[in-house]
Design an enzyme around this catalytic site. Structure first.
Site, mmCIF file in Angstrom:
data_model
loop_
_atom_site.group_PDB
_atom_site.id
_atom_site.type_symbol
_atom_site.label_atom_id
_atom_site.label_comp_id
_atom_site.label_asym_id
_atom_site.label_seq_id
_atom_site.Cartn_x
_atom_site.Cartn_y
_atom_site.Cartn_z
ATOM 1 N N HIS A 42 0.843 -1.206 0.000
ATOM 2 C CA HIS A 42 0.000 0.000 0.000
ATOM 3 C C HIS A 42 0.878 1.256 0.000
ATOM 4 O O HIS A 42 0.597 2.226 -0.696
ATOM 5 C CB HIS A 42 -0.876 0.041 1.262
ATOM 6 C CG HIS A 42 -1.842 -1.090 1.395
ATOM 7 N ND1 HIS A 42 -1.684 -2.094 2.324
ATOM 8 C CD2 HIS A 42 -2.992 -1.374 0.735
ATOM 9 C CE1 HIS A 42 -2.695 -2.941 2.238
ATOM 10 N NE2 HIS A 42 -3.505 -2.537 1.279
ATOM 11 N N LYS A 169 -0.616 -6.179 -8.251
ATOM 12 C CA LYS A 169 -0.888 -7.459 -7.580
ATOM 13 C C LYS A 169 -2.305 -7.936 -7.906
ATOM 14 O O LYS A 169 -2.539 -9.113 -8.135
ATOM 15 C CB LYS A 169 -0.739 -7.310 -6.064
ATOM 16 C CG LYS A 169 -1.029 -8.609 -5.328
ATOM 17 C CD LYS A 169 -1.019 -8.410 -3.833
ATOM 18 C CE LYS A 169 -2.266 -7.756 -3.335
ATOM 19 N NZ LYS A 169 -3.259 -8.637 -2.733
HETATM 20 P P1 AMP Z 1 -6.457 -3.670 -0.481
HETATM 21 O O1 AMP Z 1 -6.326 -2.906 0.794
HETATM 22 O O2 AMP Z 1 -6.006 -5.083 -0.387
HETATM 23 O O3 AMP Z 1 -7.822 -3.489 -1.115
HETATM 24 O O4 AMP Z 1 -5.441 -2.997 -1.495
HETATM 25 C C1 AMP Z 1 -5.476 -1.612 -1.778
HETATM 26 C C2 AMP Z 1 -4.608 -1.326 -2.979
HETATM 27 O O5 AMP Z 1 -3.264 -1.714 -2.682
HETATM 28 C C3 AMP Z 1 -5.032 -2.132 -4.214
HETATM 29 O O6 AMP Z 1 -4.930 -1.312 -5.362
HETATM 30 C C4 AMP Z 1 -4.040 -3.262 -4.241
HETATM 31 O O7 AMP Z 1 -3.806 -3.780 -5.541
HETATM 32 C C5 AMP Z 1 -2.791 -2.568 -3.716
HETATM 33 N N1 AMP Z 1 -1.845 -3.560 -3.158
HETATM 34 C C6 AMP Z 1 -2.098 -4.501 -2.214
HETATM 35 N N2 AMP Z 1 -1.015 -5.277 -1.996
HETATM 36 C C7 AMP Z 1 -0.046 -4.819 -2.833
HETATM 37 C C8 AMP Z 1 1.308 -5.213 -3.103
HETATM 38 N N3 AMP Z 1 1.888 -6.242 -2.484
HETATM 39 N N4 AMP Z 1 2.007 -4.517 -4.031
HETATM 40 C C9 AMP Z 1 1.430 -3.460 -4.675
HETATM 41 N N5 AMP Z 1 0.156 -3.046 -4.480
HETATM 42 C C10 AMP Z 1 -0.572 -3.717 -3.575
#
Ligand code: AMP
Length: 280
Positions: A42, A169
């Site tokens: 994030h 991801k």
């Molecule tokens: P989430 O909180 O899981 O909904 O993720 C929020 C944002 O962070 C989304 O756009 C995800 O794709 C991105 N994200 C989550 N994990 C990663 C990671 N390991 N590398 C890059 N972006 C990520």
């Protein structure tokens, strides 16, 4: 809660007031939507936003409409205090910019018509992006991308970002969002940021907290299986998708024969149509 510098917006009206000021001052706004329990993945999105915008806003909202009734909405990890501390620590390279605000809306305000998890009981407006939502993740989780597209629409309508940041991801999610932005004529630039992995190759994910250290180590086989197939193909361009698929499957099950594979698929990067030949 005492976290200096970062403003916390708990309701839509306050965020809109802040956004109006940005319009008046002609400041660009970068936006990073998240479900919280933040990690370096994030934060890499946040860093890119800090470099490219005058103002960076992050939302933390565990979105019910993307969870099926049998999924982990209640168990999804949450720790807002820690998230705010992490966001507080991120600065732009020239140290001039930090996260300006964090939006933590309530479910009630985000879903004024209510949001039962059973889609057959849901009433009101939802956003579906046909053609790119049904395959891959969408096959196992039929309501997932409708939930994601709906919440991102709501968030875009509130924040009206100049730029928004998503992770590679969740590649299908980024394709769904790009298609939605293009078809519904949203006035926002979408940026897709590289996946951040731990030293074993496992992609960082809030849900990794469900895994023991042992299983986490084994789960890095996902990355190894794909990079292995990429090397195989680099050495022999005549391999078919079928042969590459079985090499990936063999590597995964070889690591732990209890791993059950949902799918291994080859798809075009923009349309997500299945492809039979890796070279065209
Ligand atoms: P989430 O909180 O899981 O909904 O993720 C929020 C944002 O962070 C989304 O756009 C995800 O794709 C991105 N994200 C989550 N994990 C990663 C990671 N390991 N590398 C890059 N972006 C990520």
């Amino acid at each position: 809660m005492t976290v200096p510098n970062i403003r916390i917006f708990k309701c839509i009206a306050d965020l809109r007031k802040f956004r109006k000021d940005c319009w008046i001052k002609d400041l660009s706004v970068g936006f990073v939507p998240t479900m919280g329990y933040l990690h370096e993945g994030h934060l890499s999105l946040v860093r890119q936003s800090l470099e490219q915008n005058d103002v960076t806003l992050v939302s933390i909202f565990v979105n019910p409409s993307q969870f099926a009734p049998h999924e982990d909405l209640d168990a999804y990890p949450r720790n807002i205090e820690r998230d705010l501390q992490l966001l507080e620590s991120v600065v732009s390279k020239d140290r001039a910019r930090r996260v300006a605000g964090v939006f933590t809306p309530s479910v009630r305000e985000m879903y004024p018509s209510g949001i039962p998890l059973e889609t057959s009981q849901q009433k009101g407006a939802f956003v579906s992006v046909s053609g790119v939502s049904e395959q891959l993740e969408g096959r196992a989780r039929p309501q997932f991308f409708r939930g994601v597209a709906t919440v991102v629409t709501k968030l875009f309508n509130i924040v009206e970002p100049t730029n928004a940041y998503f992770g590679q991801k969740d590649v299908q999610q980024s394709i769904v969002i790009k298609r939605m932005v293009s078809d519904l004529l949203f006035n926002v630039q979408i940026h897709v940021v590289d996946t951040v992995r731990d030293k074993t190759g496992l992609a960082l994910s809030s849900r990794n907290s469900y895994l023991s250290d042992e299983v986490k180590k084994q789960a890095s086989v996902l990355y190894r299986s794909m990079t292995g197939a990429r090397s195989l193909y680099a050495n022999n361009g005549n391999l078919t998708t079928g042969e590459l698929k079985s090499s990936i499957e063999k590597t995964i099950v070889g690591e732990n024969d209890k791993f059950e594979i949902d799918y291994v698929a080859f798809n075009y990067a923009d349309t997500l149509e299945y492809r039979n030949n890796p070279s065209h």
